[in-house]
Design a protein around this motif. Structure first.
Motif, short mmCIF file in Angstrom:
data_model
loop_
_atom_site.label_atom_id
_atom_site.label_comp_id
_atom_site.label_asym_id
_atom_site.label_seq_id
_atom_site.Cartn_x
_atom_site.Cartn_y
_atom_site.Cartn_z
N LEU A 538 0.77 -1.11 -0.04
CA LEU A 538 0.11 -0.06 -0.21
C LEU A 538 0.89 1.39 0.08
CD1 LEU A 538 -2.84 -0.80 2.56
CD2 LEU A 538 -3.00 -0.88 -0.06
N GLU A 539 2.10 1.26 0.52
CA GLU A 539 2.80 2.36 0.54
C GLU A 539 3.36 2.92 -0.87
OE1 GLU A 539 6.39 -0.56 2.16
OE2 GLU A 539 7.33 1.53 1.96
N TYR A 540 2.91 1.93 -1.80
CA TYR A 540 3.40 2.44 -3.17
C TYR A 540 2.06 2.73 -4.01
CZ TYR A 540 7.83 0.30 -2.34
OH TYR A 540 9.09 -0.19 -1.43
N LEU A 541 1.14 2.81 -3.36
CA LEU A 541 -0.38 3.02 -4.01
C LEU A 541 -0.15 4.39 -4.89
CD1 LEU A 541 -3.10 1.79 -4.55
CD2 LEU A 541 -3.98 3.05 -2.32
N ARG A 542 0.29 5.48 -4.11
CA ARG A 542 0.34 6.73 -4.79
C ARG A 542 1.25 6.96 -5.99
NH1 ARG A 542 -0.61 6.74 0.63
NH2 ARG A 542 -2.19 8.08 1.39
N LEU A 543 2.44 6.10 -5.91
CA LEU A 543 3.07 6.06 -7.06
C LEU A 543 2.45 5.44 -8.23
CD1 LEU A 543 6.50 4.50 -5.54
CD2 LEU A 543 5.85 6.87 -6.65
N PHE A 544 1.47 4.52 -8.24
CA PHE A 544 0.48 3.97 -9.27
C PHE A 544 -0.14 5.21 -10.03
CE2 PHE A 544 -1.49 0.42 -11.42
CZ PHE A 544 -2.54 0.94 -11.98
N ALA A 545 -0.70 6.20 -9.19
CA ALA A 545 -1.38 7.22 -9.72
C ALA A 545 -0.73 8.30 -10.19
CB ALA A 545 -2.10 7.85 -8.28
N MET A 546 0.60 8.25 -9.66
CA MET A 546 1.57 9.33 -10.23
C MET A 546 2.04 8.53 -11.65
SD MET A 546 5.41 10.00 -8.73
CE MET A 546 6.64 11.01 -9.68
N GLY A 547 2.07 7.41 -11.82
CA GLY A 547 2.29 6.58 -13.25
C GLY A 547 1.12 7.21 -14.08
N LEU A 548 -0.09 7.28 -13.77
CA LEU A 548 -1.26 7.58 -14.61
C LEU A 548 -0.97 9.10 -15.12
CD1 LEU A 548 -4.12 6.28 -12.51
CD2 LEU A 548 -3.38 5.20 -14.49
N ASP A 549 -0.52 9.94 -14.19
CA ASP A 549 -0.42 11.33 -14.54
C ASP A 549 0.70 11.43 -15.60
OD1 ASP A 549 -1.38 12.62 -11.26
OD2 ASP A 549 -2.70 11.85 -13.17
N ALA A 550 1.87 10.65 -15.31
CA ALA A 550 2.96 10.88 -16.18
C ALA A 550 2.64 10.75 -17.58
CB ALA A 550 4.01 9.78 -15.47
N PHE A 551 1.55 9.67 -17.78
CA PHE A 551 1.23 9.52 -19.21
C PHE A 551 0.72 10.77 -19.77
CE2 PHE A 551 0.22 7.36 -22.95
CZ PHE A 551 -1.02 7.75 -23.41
N GLN A 552 -0.23 11.21 -18.84
CA GLN A 552 -0.76 12.50 -19.53
C GLN A 552 0.01 13.65 -19.66
OE1 GLN A 552 -5.06 13.53 -18.15
NE2 GLN A 552 -4.63 12.17 -16.50
N LEU A 553 0.95 13.76 -18.86
CA LEU A 553 1.91 14.92 -18.98
C LEU A 553 2.93 14.59 -20.13
CD1 LEU A 553 3.07 15.05 -15.24
CD2 LEU A 553 1.71 16.74 -16.48
N ALA A 554 3.18 13.44 -20.32
CA ALA A 554 4.20 12.96 -21.58
C ALA A 554 3.32 13.57 -22.78
CB ALA A 554 4.27 11.73 -21.60
N SER A 555 2.01 13.64 -22.98
CA SER A 555 1.48 13.91 -23.97
C SER A 555 1.46 15.48 -24.50
CB SER A 555 -0.08 13.60 -23.78
OG SER A 555 -0.28 12.13 -23.71
N ASP A 556 1.60 16.36 -23.14
CA ASP A 556 1.66 17.78 -23.46
C ASP A 556 2.26 18.51 -22.37
OD1 ASP A 556 -0.87 20.25 -24.13
OD2 ASP A 556 1.05 20.21 -24.64
N LEU A 557 3.46 18.38 -22.17
CA LEU A 557 4.27 19.18 -21.38
C LEU A 557 4.13 20.70 -21.35
CD1 LEU A 557 7.53 17.12 -20.40
CD2 LEU A 557 5.69 17.97 -18.76
N ASP A 558 4.47 20.93 -22.61
CA ASP A 558 4.42 22.44 -22.79
C ASP A 558 2.88 22.91 -22.69
OD1 ASP A 558 6.96 22.53 -23.86
OD2 ASP A 558 6.60 22.16 -26.02
N GLY A 559 1.91 22.46 -22.70
CA GLY A 559 0.60 22.82 -22.72
C GLY A 559 0.17 23.23 -21.43
N LEU A 560 1.02 22.77 -20.36
CA LEU A 560 0.84 22.77 -18.95
C LEU A 560 1.27 24.20 -18.64
CD1 LEU A 560 -0.31 21.18 -16.66
CD2 LEU A 560 1.99 20.54 -16.04
N ASN A 561 1.97 25.18 -19.52
CA ASN A 561 2.22 26.58 -19.12
C ASN A 561 0.94 27.20 -19.04
OD1 ASN A 561 5.19 26.46 -19.27
ND2 ASN A 561 5.18 25.97 -21.37
#
Length: 595
Positions: A538-561
């Motif tokens: 369970l201590e790694y549960l939040r890392l799973f969610a972080m992985g979900l977000d990393a995929f979204q970030l990979a799609s549009d890092l520049d757009g986060l500006n």
């Protein structure tokens, strides 16, 4: 020592006082002929008053000087130098400014606060501004700032409303992106939030946002025509709407993504938890991006980075550990973007983005919550470990920004189960007991009823759930039932356990939306991914969610500006140091469950 009130808060206070209207009753005195001598005696006084007025006018800056000062502040804001911009803004005296100039200054303060990540204070500053006192250019900035501030605080409906106001004053060429942002924001909201629209115009935007999800499905064109008949004078541009919902756009070509993670060694398990979340999002999206994997436990990150470039990588995700990130930053210029999976304070490098489940964000969120709940004087209880001390430093730093008082800090030993000694010290119960023992020497028959300190308004706690299940009952035992407790997210295991977590009742904490029921609007909910994340501690549960977000970030890092992202690990925004910050969701344990 109580930190000083921030200069810009003081300026706000002065501004408010200036605008308070004073009531004065004019009484007409009976007029009698005045003797000639006193009339002559008043002339020097009148002359002094006139001289004082001339001096005051002489030292007041001219309109040209004020406008030049505004331009200097704006240039600092554009360059991302919020601290210097604030210092320049503090040099202006609100008493010297006209009403439109005061509105302009408050708008600049709003933009400064947003560059510093202070969205709540930015919203407060915006309430002091009447938009009609601003130029049209500044009105655009006003509504843009308002939309962004509401988005940062998680109020997406108000953010959409601000963009709708913005839409009315934008020139046609600039409406395309704003229209797409309105629809995107409304699509993030649950149906219950959109049920009651306050105006036909808002109802039209909500209806159009729903339609955007049906693009390319049978009947879409007919439904779009029905929408136009229902909202004939709506400002939305349907031609732009069709273009922005067209999924056949070929400009977004597939990326070649290199993933640098430890496949062996001590960090292999957390790395695998992150990667499992990333791949869940990748597979769900049916992505055509090319992935290559590199083991950072076998080869240095700088060597792997160069290898990935020669193999065609257009984006790097990783490394995971701080030392590998620092080594990579020191070794070479980064020709392609790197989404590092940790945070090193003070590290800045072109093309380096830092994304982490940082306790800096966690501490900021819970201190914000405690302050917004009206508490100004706090206690802190932390483990006697290096990480515990760092957490306390974050507590202290954030609390100092608000101008609150940290009355006392106590540490506890994480290897023990009895925390009565540090709790008694923190609540001054030990002093109460000492006074009683002194009283017994005088009155041997005296009875003892310990009393805790009354000056504290809240307690900030850093504790795992196993420790907190002992700490919380002991706080109540020592008469702290009415002392609100605010905790870091590690107080919650991530999985409901009503029987054991009853001992955590009333504790407030802030955590990632993904693990709190009904807080995450994405399709890859925690329940839908239970077969994947259950393979990990369970201590790694939040890392799973972080992985979900990393995929979204990979799609549009520049757009986060220019926007925020409603992620599994929080609402994500990019600061001026290229660090991705997370806004969390707060909850309270009620009957053993986080609500």
């Amino acid at each position: 020592m109580r930190p000083k009130l921030k200069p810009f808060l003081l300026l706000t206070l002065i501004f408010c006082l200036v605008n308070l209207s004073s009531c004065r009753t004019n009484v007409q005195p009976k007029v009698n002929p005045a003797p000639s001598t006193p009339a002559i005696a008043t002339e020097p006084l009148r002359q002094k008053q006139n001289d004082a007025s001339k001096i005051s006018a002489a030292i007041r800056p001219s309109s040209e000087e004020i406008q030049h000062h505004f331009q200097t502040i704006e240039s600092r804001i554009i360059n991302g130098d919020g601290d210097t911009a604030k210092k320049k803004a503090d040099e202006l005296n609100a008493l010297d400014l006209s009403a439109p100039e005061q509105a302009k200054l408050n708008l600049l303060y709003t933009q400064i606060l947003l560059t510093l990540g202070e969205a709540e204070q930015a919203i407060e500053k915006l309430t002091l501004i009447q938009p009609d006192q601003l130029t049209q250019e500044d009105q655009v900035k006003y509504f843009q700032s308002q939309a962004f501030a509401f988005s940062l605080t998680g109020n997406q409906l108000e953010s959409a409303k601000s963009r709708i106001e913005l839409h009315r004053i934008l020139p046609p060429p600039e409406r395309t992106k704003n229209q797409a942002a309105i629809l995107e924001t409304l699509n993030l909201l649950p149906e219950s939030t959109l049920k009651y629209a306050q105006s036909d115009e808002l109802a039209g935007w909500i209806s159009l946002a729903k339609l955007s999800k049906l693009f390319n499905l049978p009947g879409f064109t007919e439904q779009l025509s029905e929408w136009r008949n229902r909202f004939p004078i709506h400002p939305a541009d349907l031609s732009v709407f069709i273009a922005t919902t067209d999924t056949t756009d070929t400009t977004n070509q597939p990326k070649s993504i290199a993933i640098l993670l430890p496949e062996t060694g001590a960090l292999a398990q957390p790395g695998k938890a992150f990667l499992t979340g990333f791949m869940a999002a990748y597979n769900h999206a049916s992505s055509n991006n090319n992935l290559r994997f590199y083991d950072t436990n076998q080869t240095s990150s700088s060597t792997l980075y160069k290898q990935a470039l020669t193999e065609g990588a257009t984006l790097i995700i990783g490394p995971l550990d701080k030392q590998s990130i620092q080594d990579l930053a020191n070794s070479t210029n980064l020709a392609v973007p790197v989404l590092a999976l940790n945070h090193i304070d003070g590290l800045q490098k072109e093309n380096l983005y830092q994304f982490a489940l940082s306790p800096i964000d966690d501490a900021k969120e819970i201190t914000n919550k405690a302050w917004l709940d009206g508490h100004h004087k706090i206690l802190t209880l932390i483990p006697d470990t290096p990480s515990g001390q760092r957490i306390n430093n974050y507590f202290t730093e954030n609390w100092g920004v608000f101008g609150g008082s940290l009355l006392e800090t106590q540490t506890y030993n994480i290897k023990e189960t009895d925390f009565s000694l540090p709790i008694k010290k923190l609540l001054n119960i030990d002093e109460s007991e000492e006074r009683f023992h002194q009283l017994l020497t005088i009155i041997p028959t005296a009875k003892f009823s310990p009393r805790r300190r009354q000056d504290a308004q809240a307690l900030l706690l850093s504790s795992k759930s196993s420790e907190a299940r002992s700490i919380n009952p002991q706080l109540k035992f020592y008469q702290a039932n009415d002392l609100p407790v605010y905790a870091m997210p590690n107080i919650y295991s991530g999985v409901p356990n009503q029987t054991q977590d009853t001992d955590l009742n009333n504790i407030i904490f802030c955590d990632i939306p993904w693990i709190l029921e009904k807080s995450y609007a994405g399709e890859l909910s925690m329940n839908s991914q239970i077969n994947s994340w259950q393979k990990f501690p369970l201590e790694y549960l939040r890392l799973f969610a972080m992985g979900l977000d990393a995929f979204q970030l990979a799609s549009d890092l520049d757009g986060l500006n220019n926007k925020s992202l409603a992620g599994a690990s929080g609402r994500l925004t990019l600061d001026n140091e290229n660090r991705i910050r997370r806004t969390l969701v707060c909850a309270q344990f009620i009957n053993g469950l986080p609500e």
